[in-house]
Design a protein around this motif. Sequence first.
Motif, PDB file in Angstrom:
ATOM      1  N   MET A   1       0.849  -1.195   0.000  1.00 11.03           N
ATOM      2  CA  MET A   1       0.000   0.000   0.000  1.00 11.03           C
ATOM      3  C   MET A   1       0.881   1.239   0.000  1.00 11.03           C
ATOM      4  O   MET A   1       1.743   1.407   0.859  1.00 11.03           O
ATOM      5  CB  MET A   1      -0.919  -0.005   1.224  1.00 11.03           C
ATOM      6  N   VAL A   2       0.674   2.114  -0.980  1.00 11.18           N
ATOM      7  CA  VAL A   2       1.477   3.326  -1.117  1.00 11.18           C
ATOM      8  C   VAL A   2       0.605   4.522  -0.745  1.00 11.18           C
ATOM      9  O   VAL A   2      -0.449   4.750  -1.358  1.00 11.18           O
ATOM     10  CB  VAL A   2       1.996   3.477  -2.556  1.00 11.18           C
ATOM     11  N   ALA A   3       1.028   5.274   0.260  1.00 14.16           N
ATOM     12  CA  ALA A   3       0.283   6.451   0.698  1.00 14.16           C
ATOM     13  C   ALA A   3       0.664   7.649  -0.149  1.00 14.16           C
ATOM     14  O   ALA A   3       1.841   8.015  -0.233  1.00 14.16           O
ATOM     15  CB  ALA A   3       0.563   6.713   2.173  1.00 14.16           C
ATOM     16  N   LEU A   4      -0.338   8.263  -0.787  1.00 11.57           N
ATOM     17  CA  LEU A   4      -0.147   9.496  -1.536  1.00 11.57           C
ATOM     18  C   LEU A   4      -0.821  10.630  -0.772  1.00 11.57           C
ATOM     19  O   LEU A   4      -1.155  10.488   0.389  1.00 11.57           O
ATOM     20  CB  LEU A   4      -0.708   9.333  -2.949  1.00 11.57           C
ATOM     21  N   ASP A   5      -1.046  11.759  -1.419  1.00 10.66           N
ATOM     22  CA  ASP A   5      -1.571  12.916  -0.705  1.00 10.66           C
ATOM     23  C   ASP A   5      -2.921  12.645  -0.056  1.00 10.66           C
ATOM     24  O   ASP A   5      -3.137  12.966   1.108  1.00 10.66           O
ATOM     25  CB  ASP A   5      -1.691  14.120  -1.654  1.00 10.66           C
ATOM     26  N   ASP A   6      -3.864  12.080  -0.820  1.00 14.99           N
ATOM     27  CA  ASP A   6      -5.221  11.917  -0.289  1.00 14.99           C
ATOM     28  C   ASP A   6      -5.759  10.502  -0.405  1.00 14.99           C
ATOM     29  O   ASP A   6      -6.910  10.254  -0.050  1.00 14.99           O
ATOM     30  CB  ASP A   6      -6.172  12.891  -1.002  1.00 14.99           C
ATOM     31  N   VAL A   7      -4.960   9.578  -0.920  1.00 15.95           N
ATOM     32  CA  VAL A   7      -5.407   8.192  -1.053  1.00 15.95           C
ATOM     33  C   VAL A   7      -4.256   7.245  -0.778  1.00 15.95           C
ATOM     34  O   VAL A   7      -3.082   7.650  -0.763  1.00 15.95           O
ATOM     35  CB  VAL A   7      -5.958   7.883  -2.469  1.00 15.95           C
ATOM     36  N   GLU A   8      -4.600   5.985  -0.566  1.00 14.85           N
ATOM     37  CA  GLU A   8      -3.621   4.903  -0.582  1.00 14.85           C
ATOM     38  C   GLU A   8      -3.891   4.043  -1.804  1.00 14.85           C
ATOM     39  O   GLU A   8      -5.050   3.736  -2.098  1.00 14.85           O
ATOM     40  CB  GLU A   8      -3.738   4.037   0.675  1.00 14.85           C
ATOM     41  N   LEU A   9      -2.835   3.664  -2.500  1.00 11.50           N
ATOM     42  CA  LEU A   9      -2.977   2.796  -3.655  1.00 11.50           C
ATOM     43  C   LEU A   9      -2.353   1.443  -3.374  1.00 11.50           C
ATOM     44  O   LEU A   9      -1.251   1.359  -2.811  1.00 11.50           O
ATOM     45  CB  LEU A   9      -2.304   3.407  -4.892  1.00 11.50           C
ATOM     46  N   GLU A  10      -3.070   0.410  -3.782  1.00 17.62           N
ATOM     47  CA  GLU A  10      -2.527  -0.947  -3.751  1.00 17.62           C
ATOM     48  C   GLU A  10      -1.650  -1.102  -4.987  1.00 17.62           C
ATOM     49  O   GLU A  10      -2.135  -0.976  -6.118  1.00 17.62           O
ATOM     50  CB  GLU A  10      -3.670  -1.958  -3.763  1.00 17.62           C
ATOM     51  N   VAL A  11      -0.375  -1.357  -4.780  1.00 16.09           N
ATOM     52  CA  VAL A  11       0.580  -1.372  -5.881  1.00 16.09           C
ATOM     53  C   VAL A  11       1.354  -2.681  -5.880  1.00 16.09           C
ATOM     54  O   VAL A  11       1.868  -3.110  -4.839  1.00 16.09           O
ATOM     55  CB  VAL A  11       1.560  -0.181  -5.790  1.00 16.09           C
ATOM     56  N   PHE A  12       1.435  -3.304  -7.020  1.00 20.44           N
ATOM     57  CA  PHE A  12       2.245  -4.499  -7.219  1.00 20.44           C
ATOM     58  C   PHE A  12       3.479  -4.094  -8.015  1.00 20.44           C
ATOM     59  O   PHE A  12       3.401  -3.221  -8.877  1.00 20.44           O
ATOM     60  CB  PHE A  12       1.452  -5.566  -7.974  1.00 20.44           C
ATOM     61  N   GLU A  13       4.602  -4.706  -7.760  1.00 20.47           N
ATOM     62  CA  GLU A  13       5.802  -4.392  -8.526  1.00 20.47           C
ATOM     63  C   GLU A  13       6.649  -5.643  -8.698  1.00 20.47           C
ATOM     64  O   GLU A  13       6.548  -6.599  -7.936  1.00 20.47           O
ATOM     65  CB  GLU A  13       6.620  -3.281  -7.869  1.00 20.47           C
ATOM     66  N   ALA A  14       7.463  -5.609  -9.728  1.00 21.70           N
ATOM     67  CA  ALA A  14       8.402  -6.695  -9.993  1.00 21.70           C
ATOM     68  C   ALA A  14       9.573  -6.117 -10.772  1.00 21.70           C
ATOM     69  O   ALA A  14       9.432  -5.138 -11.492  1.00 21.70           O
ATOM     70  CB  ALA A  14       7.735  -7.806 -10.808  1.00 21.70           C
ATOM     71  N   GLY A  15      10.741  -6.716 -10.583  1.00 18.88           N
ATOM     72  CA  GLY A  15      11.912  -6.256 -11.308  1.00 18.88           C
ATOM     73  C   GLY A  15      12.587  -5.057 -10.680  1.00 18.88           C
ATOM     74  O   GLY A  15      13.209  -4.261 -11.383  1.00 18.88           O
ATOM     75  N   ARG A  16      12.502  -4.935  -9.354  1.00 21.67           N
ATOM     76  CA  ARG A  16      13.145  -3.787  -8.719  1.00 21.67           C
ATOM     77  C   ARG A  16      14.649  -3.797  -8.985  1.00 21.67           C
ATOM     78  O   ARG A  16      15.299  -2.744  -8.975  1.00 21.67           O
ATOM     79  CB  ARG A  16      12.869  -3.790  -7.211  1.00 21.67           C
ATOM     80  N   GLU A  17      15.189  -4.987  -9.261  1.00 20.64           N
ATOM     81  CA  GLU A  17      16.612  -5.063  -9.597  1.00 20.64           C
ATOM     82  C   GLU A  17      16.927  -4.325 -10.899  1.00 20.64           C
ATOM     83  O   GLU A  17      18.091  -4.038 -11.188  1.00 20.64           O
ATOM     84  CB  GLU A  17      17.051  -6.526  -9.710  1.00 20.64           C
ATOM     85  N   ASN A  18      15.884  -4.024 -11.675  1.00 14.38           N
ATOM     86  CA  ASN A  18      16.058  -3.282 -12.923  1.00 14.38           C
ATOM     87  C   ASN A  18      15.814  -1.790 -12.709  1.00 14.38           C
ATOM     88  O   ASN A  18      15.306  -1.090 -13.593  1.00 14.38           O
ATOM     89  CB  ASN A  18      15.080  -3.810 -13.984  1.00 14.38           C
ATOM     90  N   ALA A  19      16.157  -1.290 -11.551  1.00 21.45           N
ATOM     91  CA  ALA A  19      15.931   0.115 -11.219  1.00 21.45           C
ATOM     92  C   ALA A  19      16.500   1.019 -12.303  1.00 21.45           C
ATOM     93  O   ALA A  19      17.586   0.784 -12.826  1.00 21.45           O
ATOM     94  CB  ALA A  19      16.569   0.440  -9.868  1.00 21.45           C
TER      95      ALA A  19
END
Length: 302
Positions: A1-19
Amino acid sequence: MVALDDVELEVFEAGRENAGRPVVLCHGWPEHAFSWRHQVPALVDAGYHVIVPNQRGYGRSSRPSDVTAYDIEHLAGDLVGLLDHFGYEDATFVGHDWGAMVVWWTAILHPTRVGQVVALSMAYMERGEQPWVDAMEQMLGSDFYFVDFNRRPGVADAVLEAHTARFLRNLYRRNQPPPAPEPGNAMVHLALADEPPGDPVMSDDELAVLTSAFETSGFTSSINWYRNVDRNWHLLADVDPVVRQPALMIYGARDVVARNERIAELVPDLTEVELDCGHWVMDELPTETNRAILSWLEQQRL
């Protein structure tokens, strides 16, 4: 869950090694981050850091009660907020259906944050001289689902929520003959109909993921995106309408969604690809979709 200014978003990610090589995948309606399940591994294997939000109103992300909380300023702001969260100045944004509309508009609202655009099914929609819902009503009638969602708020929502599993099963089809026109909102007809012609796009297990998500969230928050179409028309009044980023437009040859024959005038650095499928491009032809996206991205690096 990523907190932004007025909402939280459910976020999936993959490949962080490819920053350093971010790709943000933006789903449409009625979809979910899960809709990109076929694209994520291919993009990661090709060296990209893949970020897949459930946008506001979907999945476990926040569902504000205020209808105007779903206008393009908020939706585009969420995508920019994700870039800030992950520490990126810009990214390649890929969108399908409503997600493509959001990506197109984010590209003109925040041009320095969008490096490249990939749109599936939904071509860039020029603003025109008349608010979009009024224009659609004149061209397609008051029963057209875009119009009906706006003119009769809550009515279709209730039907879809009462028949969620049937609606999604009937919507996600391929190899369908052209539908015969009939009075009423087509989405409501799908929610109430026996199994339509054509073949299922997803397995039962895959469809169950979307069904569970919408049985939890309901449909009103996602339909509120439609209820901001005219508000977006006003918000975009003073924005340069030309998409200046390199863009890839992928069409389904059997898709019933209208194309914009003037798109090249408004998206000058445009590549167009047509695949032999309907609206659900990523589900119907995942291998071909991945090949088209990855080939184009590779060409942009040369």
